[in-house]
Scaffold this motif. Structure first.
Motif, PDB file in Angstrom:
ATOM      1  N   ILE A 264       9.082   6.821 -10.840  1.00 22.58           N
ATOM      2  CA  ILE A 264       8.130   7.963 -10.436  1.00 22.58           C
ATOM      3  C   ILE A 264       9.103   8.790  -9.370  1.00 22.58           C
ATOM      4  N   ILE A 265       9.889   8.163  -8.526  1.00 24.54           N
ATOM      5  CA  ILE A 265      10.644   9.028  -7.714  1.00 24.54           C
ATOM      6  C   ILE A 265      11.706  10.002  -8.660  1.00 24.54           C
ATOM      7  N   MET A 266      12.427   9.516  -9.551  1.00 23.16           N
ATOM      8  CA  MET A 266      13.393  10.326 -10.347  1.00 23.16           C
ATOM      9  C   MET A 266      12.678  11.265 -11.163  1.00 23.16           C
TER      10      MET A 266
ATOM     11  N   LEU B  68       0.948  -1.200   0.049  1.00 17.42           N
ATOM     12  CA  LEU B  68       0.089  -0.016   0.060  1.00 17.42           C
ATOM     13  C   LEU B  68       0.836   1.482  -0.062  1.00 17.42           C
ATOM     14  N   ALA B  69       1.874   1.244   0.699  1.00 13.55           N
ATOM     15  CA  ALA B  69       3.029   2.206   0.615  1.00 13.55           C
ATOM     16  C   ALA B  69       3.510   2.762  -0.557  1.00 13.55           C
ATOM     17  N   ILE B  70       3.680   1.381  -1.403  1.00 11.59           N
ATOM     18  CA  ILE B  70       4.470   1.804  -2.649  1.00 11.59           C
ATOM     19  C   ILE B  70       3.451   2.332  -3.715  1.00 11.59           C
ATOM     20  N   LEU B  71       2.087   1.706  -3.517  1.00 10.85           N
ATOM     21  CA  LEU B  71       1.000   2.324  -4.382  1.00 10.85           C
ATOM     22  C   LEU B  71       0.663   3.749  -4.330  1.00 10.85           C
ATOM     23  N   ALA B  72       0.820   4.226  -2.997  1.00 15.70           N
ATOM     24  CA  ALA B  72       0.476   5.352  -2.506  1.00 15.70           C
ATOM     25  C   ALA B  72       1.636   6.368  -3.027  1.00 15.70           C
ATOM     26  N   LEU B  73       2.844   5.903  -2.908  1.00 12.42           N
ATOM     27  CA  LEU B  73       3.792   6.652  -3.556  1.00 12.42           C
ATOM     28  C   LEU B  73       3.753   6.745  -5.056  1.00 12.42           C
ATOM     29  N   ILE B  74       3.421   5.938  -5.748  1.00 10.32           N
ATOM     30  CA  ILE B  74       3.168   5.769  -7.125  1.00 10.32           C
ATOM     31  C   ILE B  74       2.001   6.798  -7.756  1.00 10.32           C
ATOM     32  N   ALA B  75       1.019   6.652  -7.010  1.00 13.92           N
ATOM     33  CA  ALA B  75      -0.253   7.428  -6.948  1.00 13.92           C
ATOM     34  C   ALA B  75       0.053   9.140  -6.790  1.00 13.92           C
ATOM     35  N   THR B  76       0.633   9.108  -5.581  1.00 20.41           N
ATOM     36  CA  THR B  76       0.889  10.761  -5.245  1.00 20.41           C
ATOM     37  C   THR B  76       2.150  11.100  -6.391  1.00 20.41           C
ATOM     38  N   GLY B  77       2.854  10.432  -6.830  1.00 20.23           N
ATOM     39  CA  GLY B  77       3.957  10.970  -7.885  1.00 20.23           C
ATOM     40  C   GLY B  77       3.356  11.470  -9.154  1.00 20.23           C
ATOM     41  N   LEU B  78       2.260  10.456  -9.491  1.00 26.77           N
ATOM     42  CA  LEU B  78       1.575  10.596 -10.899  1.00 26.77           C
ATOM     43  C   LEU B  78       1.114  11.945 -10.717  1.00 26.77           C
ATOM     44  N   VAL B  79       0.496  12.247  -9.393  1.00 25.25           N
ATOM     45  CA  VAL B  79      -0.433  13.253  -9.442  1.00 25.25           C
ATOM     46  C   VAL B  79       0.474  14.591  -9.484  1.00 25.25           C
ATOM     47  N   MET B  80       1.498  14.467  -8.929  1.00 22.83           N
ATOM     48  CA  MET B  80       2.689  15.638  -9.095  1.00 22.83           C
ATOM     49  C   MET B  80       3.373  15.821 -10.263  1.00 22.83           C
TER      50      MET B  80
ATOM     51  N   PRO C  78      21.720  10.308  -0.792  1.00 27.11           N
ATOM     52  CA  PRO C  78      22.123   8.797  -0.791  1.00 27.11           C
ATOM     53  C   PRO C  78      22.025   8.268   0.371  1.00 27.11           C
ATOM     54  N   GLY C  79      21.890   9.064   1.584  1.00 24.18           N
ATOM     55  CA  GLY C  79      22.220   8.836   3.261  1.00 24.18           C
ATOM     56  C   GLY C  79      20.608   8.559   3.726  1.00 24.18           C
ATOM     57  N   SER C  80      19.699   8.798   2.740  1.00 25.48           N
ATOM     58  CA  SER C  80      18.273   8.596   3.388  1.00 25.48           C
ATOM     59  C   SER C  80      17.362   7.966   2.392  1.00 25.48           C
ATOM     60  N   SER C  81      15.928   7.756   2.907  1.00 26.85           N
ATOM     61  CA  SER C  81      15.266   7.163   2.110  1.00 26.85           C
ATOM     62  C   SER C  81      14.613   7.813   1.117  1.00 26.85           C
ATOM     63  N   PRO C  82      14.547   7.734  -0.369  1.00 24.72           N
ATOM     64  CA  PRO C  82      13.963   8.420  -1.465  1.00 24.72           C
ATOM     65  C   PRO C  82      12.263   8.361  -1.306  1.00 24.72           C
ATOM     66  N   PHE C  83      12.055   7.438  -0.584  1.00 26.01           N
ATOM     67  CA  PHE C  83      10.579   7.258  -0.420  1.00 26.01           C
ATOM     68  C   PHE C  83      10.072   8.261   0.846  1.00 26.01           C
ATOM     69  N   ILE C  84      10.847   8.653   1.709  1.00 18.13           N
ATOM     70  CA  ILE C  84      10.513   9.656   2.639  1.00 18.13           C
ATOM     71  C   ILE C  84      10.521  10.705   2.122  1.00 18.13           C
ATOM     72  N   GLY C  85      11.655  11.185   1.468  1.00 18.92           N
ATOM     73  CA  GLY C  85      12.209  12.369   0.708  1.00 18.92           C
ATOM     74  C   GLY C  85      11.112  12.817  -0.302  1.00 18.92           C
ATOM     75  N   MET C  86      10.344  11.882  -1.143  1.00 13.15           N
ATOM     76  CA  MET C  86       9.292  12.235  -1.961  1.00 13.15           C
ATOM     77  C   MET C  86       8.073  12.816  -1.461  1.00 13.15           C
ATOM     78  N   PHE C  87       7.581  12.085  -0.260  1.00 14.18           N
ATOM     79  CA  PHE C  87       6.427  12.537   0.459  1.00 14.18           C
ATOM     80  C   PHE C  87       6.639  13.775   1.014  1.00 14.18           C
ATOM     81  N   THR C  88       7.861  14.214   1.717  1.00 16.69           N
ATOM     82  CA  THR C  88       8.225  15.348   2.275  1.00 16.69           C
ATOM     83  C   THR C  88       8.167  16.486   1.359  1.00 16.69           C
ATOM     84  N   LEU C  89       8.905  16.264   0.039  1.00 19.40           N
ATOM     85  CA  LEU C  89       8.964  17.214  -0.985  1.00 19.40           C
ATOM     86  C   LEU C  89       7.483  17.517  -1.622  1.00 19.40           C
ATOM     87  N   ALA C  90       6.395  16.740  -1.300  1.00 21.15           N
ATOM     88  CA  ALA C  90       4.984  16.845  -1.819  1.00 21.15           C
ATOM     89  C   ALA C  90       4.293  17.852  -0.735  1.00 21.15           C
ATOM     90  N   GLY C  91       4.883  18.026   0.716  1.00 27.57           N
ATOM     91  CA  GLY C  91       4.380  18.713   1.534  1.00 27.57           C
ATOM     92  C   GLY C  91       3.529  17.941   2.568  1.00 27.57           C
TER      93      GLY C  91
END
Length: 494
Positions: free
Chosen positions: A274-276, A178-190, A286-299
């Motif tokens: 989606i992340i890239m 569910l987390a990965i699907l949420a990331l893909i869906a959020t990224g597609l919206v962005m 490189p020192g942290s999770s890009p999954f967390i970084g993308m949601f943080t970037l989205a606000g």
């Protein structure tokens, strides 16, 4: 040994060990289709993806997409080989069993203990990850608290029954999906809304190739990407350790294995694309999770906290699977006289309790690593590199066992309803790929240490096997295996 040899091979056991084993309680077939499917997914989506993807992207750039696709392609054949052999004889409890049957008792010893060591090392990596993310969610938390609490929780999850483990892993894996699907869906919206980051970068698929192309660091960077990425696939073979506890394995194992390509495309390639596309790859830490970084970037601050919890859950899921598999592997080793007898006993709930507690004790090594390393990512890279060498050894044994299976039991391959595609060629291609992977690990200083540590492990195993094989039980097993091999060879000659 004979208990594992197929009826088609024409061998009947008279060994005392086999007679005694038949009178002992056996592992219960309690894992249903949904448990096995989620176990396969959970094994595919590990801590390496959530925590290691950032470093892999920094090393390989956008070509990381091809890195994951190539590794996934090769490992699909490992899984198909494993599936075909396991289904050829339902007495096999795991790939350690068929390695011993096809290659000799030494192979069962080396494979079983190496796989145990792999999951112990991986469990230590998971504890490092869990401690790091607990510190993010609750700053100031002493590192020793999650490092000590995690093994206790794992024991509680695994002791009741195998069904309890399957249920826990089902929900752990569902959270990751569910987390990965949420990331893909959020990224597609962005991407669709042309989201603009604080740095001025506009989200779009062109971000993947417009900064140096798909291979910005050339062939060298592409090769370096394999070092961390290979660990993300560790655990993909997990369904092979659950063979003895799977309901209707003829149906459920092929179903779980056949969905691997789709899962890899969606959860690995899809998520990384989606992340890239949202984050230009050079901006990914490189020192942290890009999954967390993308949601943080989205606000989505709350979502970022949730993803921290998801990554923590992913590490707990990996450790949970590891403790399950190590306990079953040690149980199998004890059944064959390759580990102390007390580890071959089952509780009243058909759980190898002693083997489980034995494996959990070694997870405390995570404490030492946490307080001796320079950084979480540094500690993570060290242990994952060692784990990668160990798991590639196990995957290689599976492929070598398959080559022996084709040579010794061609009639079973011919009768199989689940033949591996490219059976005559792909085992050699995959083994060549693993040789390339070992070379790739030696190309960077932080992963090169694994190539020094791993040979020491195998030297120690070799010494242990030298003494263990002198025992009367092992001598009987070796003699029995040789007799069966000669009988099969004579039958094929006729």
């Amino acid at each position: 040994m004979s208990e594992r040899t197929t009826a088609a091979a024409g061998a009947t056991s008279t060994a005392p060990a086999a007679q005694i084993r038949s009178e002992e309680p056996h592992l219960a077939r309690s894992l249903s289709r949904r448990h096995i499917q989620m176990l396969a997914i959970g094994g595919t989506i590990g801590t390496g993806l959530f925590m290691g993807a950032g470093k892999t992207i920094s090393l390989a750039g956008p070509s990381v997409i091809f890195v994951y696709m190539i590794i996934g392609f090769m490992l699909f054949f490992v899984m198909r080989a494993m599936g075909e052999i396991l289904l050829s004889n339902l007495n096999y409890k795991s790939f350690s069993d068929f390695a011993g049957d096809l290659l000799g008792p030494w192979a069962s010893f080396f494979t079983g203990w190496s796989y145990w060591a792999f999951w112990v090392v991986t469990g230590v990596a998971d504890i490092v990850a869990i401690s790091g993310y607990v510190n993010v969610l609750a700053p100031g938390t002493p590192l020793w608290i999650p490092a000590l609490l995690t093994p206790v929780v794992l024991i509680v999850l695994n002791l009741p029954s195998v069904k309890a483990f399957g249920e826990a892993e089902f929900w752990f894996a569902l959270v990751k999906v569910l987390a990965i699907l949420a990331l893909i869906a959020t990224g597609l919206v962005m991407i669709a809304t042309h989201f603009t980051s604080p740095s001025g970068a506009v989200a779009g698929f062109e971000n993947i190739w417009n900064d140096g192309g798909m291979f910005p660091h050339g062939v060298a960077g592409f090769v370096l990407g394999f070092q961390i990425a290979i660990f993300a696939f560790a655990g993909i073979e997990l369904v092979g350790t659950a063979a003895a506890e799977t309901k209707d394995p003829e149906s459920n194992l092929p179903r779980a294995i056949n969905t691997i390509p789709l899962r890899l495309l969606l959860f690995y390639v899809g998520a990384l694309v989606i992340i890239m596309a949202v984050n230009p790859w050079r901006t990914i830490d490189p020192g942290s999770s890009p999954f967390i970084g993308m949601f943080t970037l989205a606000g989505l601050g709350i979502a970022a906290i949730v993803i921290n919890l998801v990554v923590l859950t992913s590490a707990a899921s990996s450790a949970n699977s590891g403790i399950y598999s190590t306990s079953r592997m040690v149980y199998g080793l004890a059944q064959d006289g390759n580990a102390p007898k007390k580890f071959g006993k089952l509780s009243s709930r058909m759980v190898p309790r002693n083997a489980l507690l034995f494996s959990c004790i070694f997870l405390l090594a995570g404490l030492v690593l946490l307080y001796s390393g320079d950084s979480f990512m540094g500690a993570f890279t060290l242990v994952t590199s060692v784990a990668s060498v160990l798991t590639m050894f196990v995957w290689s044994i599976i492929m070598v066992s398959y080559i022996a299976f084709l040579r010794r039991r061609p009639q079973l391959h011919a009768a199989s309803k689940y033949k591996m595609p490219g059976a005559r060629v792909m085992p050699w291609v995959v083994l060549g790929f693993f040789a390339f992977m070992l070379w790739a690990l030696g190309q960077a200083e932080d992963t090169r240490l694994a190539l020094i540590v791993a040979p020491l492990w195998f030297l120690g195993l070799g010494a242990a096997w030298y003494f263990n094989r002198q025992a009367p039980l092992q001598q009987a097993r070796i003699a029995e295996w040789k007799a069966e091999a000669r009988a099969e060879k004579a039958a094929l000659a006729n």
